[in-house]
Structures are given as C-alpha cells and as structure tokens.
Enzyme design. Structure first.
Site, PDB file in Angstrom:
ATOM      1  N   SER A 134       0.986   5.592  -2.267  1.00  0.00           N
ATOM      2  CA  SER A 134       0.552   6.905  -1.804  1.00  0.00           C
ATOM      3  C   SER A 134       0.347   6.838  -0.296  1.00  0.00           C
ATOM      4  O   SER A 134       0.488   5.786   0.323  1.00  0.00           O
ATOM      5  CB  SER A 134      -0.759   7.331  -2.489  1.00  0.00           C
ATOM      6  OG  SER A 134      -1.817   6.447  -2.137  1.00  0.00           O
ATOM      7  N   GLY A 135       0.017   7.982   0.285  1.00  0.00           N
ATOM      8  CA  GLY A 135      -0.417   8.037   1.675  1.00  0.00           C
ATOM      9  C   GLY A 135       0.601   7.576   2.691  1.00  0.00           C
ATOM     10  O   GLY A 135       1.809   7.813   2.568  1.00  0.00           O
ATOM     11  N   SER A 183      -7.150  -0.102  12.487  1.00  0.00           N
ATOM     12  CA  SER A 183      -7.939   1.120  12.600  1.00  0.00           C
ATOM     13  C   SER A 183      -8.705   1.105  13.912  1.00  0.00           C
ATOM     14  O   SER A 183      -9.119   0.044  14.399  1.00  0.00           O
ATOM     15  CB  SER A 183      -8.930   1.226  11.437  1.00  0.00           C
ATOM     16  OG  SER A 183      -9.894   2.232  11.680  1.00  0.00           O
ATOM     17  N   GLY A 216       0.823  -1.197   0.000  1.00  0.00           N
ATOM     18  CA  GLY A 216       0.000   0.000   0.000  1.00  0.00           C
ATOM     19  C   GLY A 216       0.858   1.247   0.000  1.00  0.00           C
ATOM     20  O   GLY A 216       0.521   2.251   0.627  1.00  0.00           O
ATOM     21  N   ALA A 217       1.966   1.203  -0.721  1.00  0.00           N
ATOM     22  CA  ALA A 217       2.977   2.258  -0.627  1.00  0.00           C
ATOM     23  C   ALA A 217       3.002   3.182  -1.834  1.00  0.00           C
ATOM     24  O   ALA A 217       3.928   3.968  -1.989  1.00  0.00           O
ATOM     25  CB  ALA A 217       4.356   1.641  -0.416  1.00  0.00           C
ATOM     26  N   GLY A 272       1.760   4.618   3.441  1.00  0.00           N
ATOM     27  CA  GLY A 272       2.779   3.689   2.956  1.00  0.00           C
ATOM     28  C   GLY A 272       3.904   4.386   2.227  1.00  0.00           C
ATOM     29  O   GLY A 272       5.078   4.051   2.409  1.00  0.00           O
ATOM     30  N   TYR A 282     -15.651  -2.506   6.701  1.00  0.00           N
ATOM     31  CA  TYR A 282     -14.293  -2.005   6.913  1.00  0.00           C
ATOM     32  C   TYR A 282     -13.856  -2.267   8.346  1.00  0.00           C
ATOM     33  O   TYR A 282     -12.739  -2.758   8.595  1.00  0.00           O
ATOM     34  CB  TYR A 282     -14.244  -0.502   6.613  1.00  0.00           C
ATOM     35  CG  TYR A 282     -12.885   0.119   6.831  1.00  0.00           C
ATOM     36  CD1 TYR A 282     -11.863  -0.060   5.908  1.00  0.00           C
ATOM     37  CD2 TYR A 282     -12.617   0.887   7.962  1.00  0.00           C
ATOM     38  CE1 TYR A 282     -10.612   0.506   6.100  1.00  0.00           C
ATOM     39  CE2 TYR A 282     -11.370   1.450   8.165  1.00  0.00           C
ATOM     40  CZ  TYR A 282     -10.375   1.266   7.236  1.00  0.00           C
ATOM     41  OH  TYR A 282      -9.138   1.826   7.435  1.00  0.00           O
TER      42      TYR A 282
END
Length: 278
Positions: free
Chosen positions: A20-21, A138, A17-18, A23, A164
C-alpha cells in the site's frame, strides 16, 4: 509505451513495504517504466493485488520476523540474477514498546534492523549489479536521539514518536555507512523523506488520527501516496550524484542532526546491527 517511459527495461527493482501507500505507487510507476518489479509486503491479499495491477511479482515478508526476511532474501536471490534497485520502504510506528519474537524492539526491528538484514544478505548481488539502495527515512530524524544502549531495548519507558524518529535517524546513518563501506564498487545508496504522506504508517497514531489523515479531511495537509512515491522513483533513476546523501523530497539536505554524520556512531550501529541480526 512512450520511449521516455522505457528507461528501466531490463532492470530489476525490489520495493519493500509495497502492499500500500508510497511503496505500492512506486512499484506501479517503476513497472510502467519497463522494470521487472518485485512487490514485497506483509499482507498476502494487498501485496498480490498491487503486484497484479503493476504486472509484477508478489513476495510476502513480515519485517517483524528475521526468518521471513531471510526467506525473502533467498527467494529474491533465486529468482533474479541481478537486482538493480532495492527500495527499503517498509516501516511503521507503534504506541507501545513491544518485543518481537526475535527479542528486539518492534519499531527498531521493522524500520532499521530488518532492512539492514535484507540489504546485507543481498549485498553481493547488489554490488555485482552496481545497484541502487534507496532508503525511506523521515524528516523526524532532525529531532531524534539515537541511543544504542536503549534503542533496541524491550523494556523501559517508551515514546512512540521518539522511537520512530530514532529509527529514521538510523536509516540515514546506515545509508552513509553503506556508501562508505561500498565506495568504489559502483553501488549507490541514498535516503529520502517522502513528505507528510497519508499512508498506513499512521494507523497506530493516537486518537484515531490515522483514519482521519487518510480521509478527505486530511487532503489539505497531507500528500497523497502517489506524490510521496515521486522522490523514490526519482532517486532510483536519476543520473545525478546521490551516493550517501539524504534528500527532503527532491532537495538535497545536509543532515542537520550531528548524530547523522558521526562516523563512530555509524560504525557502532553497523556492528550492533550485525550482531543482533546474526
């Protein structure tokens, strides 16, 4: 490079998940501290851009497809003789119940089943390296209900936040069970909540809220990705005892959801995940 920034020289870190954001920021920070970083993302363009900026190597994988996760695992095993940190950070949230090509519910596959598959495919290498497995969870886990009969169903009623939250609860349950199963091997695992961070995870939020959250209007209420990456980098490098634990950013939080500490549920989730991922 300052001496204090060289503590990861000789270490190999995989961040999913790298593209963007959180990661992307974590990959850059870990590379700056001397690590060899594998930047894993779904978008070839964004992943290559992040990797180039960090002086890292890009790997492309869509976690909605098990075949791509298996290909990724093979590439990582071929490329890196040791893996010191696996950061399972890929994730998302979708408004409708959607079936993947593998026959699973999209949110559950991307957020739990594919990270489970990647971790278990790499597990021998991770144990040999006495690695750390850091899972992005989360705070929504607190309100979650993980029903193993329906969490991966591809038909029936659907609630975006409920799905989620259940997948994030699964991340914590998985973390604790992985710690139990690898006890005494030197492998260390932990899960964390990065905070309310303005990232693409909100892209499919109702009423166009994702774009609003990432805009200047969201700044007073949401952390920037560089702030969200800080707990991940901390858990990847801290000498403190963190195995099997969950952290709300930097603060150790004994799980408040009873399902998170249910050993029978942990066993059942592991068995379900093994069966579904093959």
């Amino acid at each position: 490079m300052a001496v204090q920034d060289q503590d990861l020289i000789g270490k190999t870190v995989v961040v999913t998940g790298a593209s963007s954001g959180v990661g992307a920021e974590a990959a850059a920070r870990l590379a700056a501290r001397g690590a060899t970083v594998a930047v894993v993302g779904r978008s070839p363009e964004r992943t290559a851009e992040v990797a180039a900026k960090a002086g890292a190597e890009p790997f492309i994988a869509d976690f909605a497809r098990f075949d791509e996760v298996r290909k990724l695992a093979g590439q990582l095993l071929d490329r890196y003789p040791r893996i010191d940190v696996l950061a399972n950070n890929a994730g998302g949230s979708w408004p409708k119940r959607t079936a993947t090509d593998d026959g699973n519910e999209l949110t559950f596959q991307v957020n739990h089943l594919s990270p489970f598959l990647l971790t278990t495919l790499l597990l021998d290498r991770l144990v040999q390296s006495q690695a750390r497995v850091i899972n992005t969870a989360s705070t929504t886990y607190r309100m979650a209900r993980l029903n193993l009969d329906t969490a991966n169903a591809t038909t029936g009623s659907f609630n975006q936040m409920g799905a989620y939250a259940a997948s994030k609860l699964a991340n914590i349950v998985f973390t604790r069970e992985l710690a139990r199963r690898t006890a005494g091997t030197g492998l260390v695992t932990a899960a964390f909540h990065p905070g309310a961070v303005a990232t693409h995870v909100y892209d499919h939020a109702p009423l166009g809220l994702g774009r609003l959250i990432r805009s200047p209007l969201g700044k007073p209420f949401f952390l920037r990705p560089e702030q969200g990456s800080e707990p991940l980098v901390h858990l990847a490098t801290t000498p403190e005892e963190i195995n099997g634990q969950y952290f709300h950013r930097f603060k150790l939080e004994p799980p408040s959801n009873k399902q998170a500490v249910d050993p029978a549920l942990a066993q059942q989730l592991w068995e379900l995940s093994e069966r579904v991922t093959g």
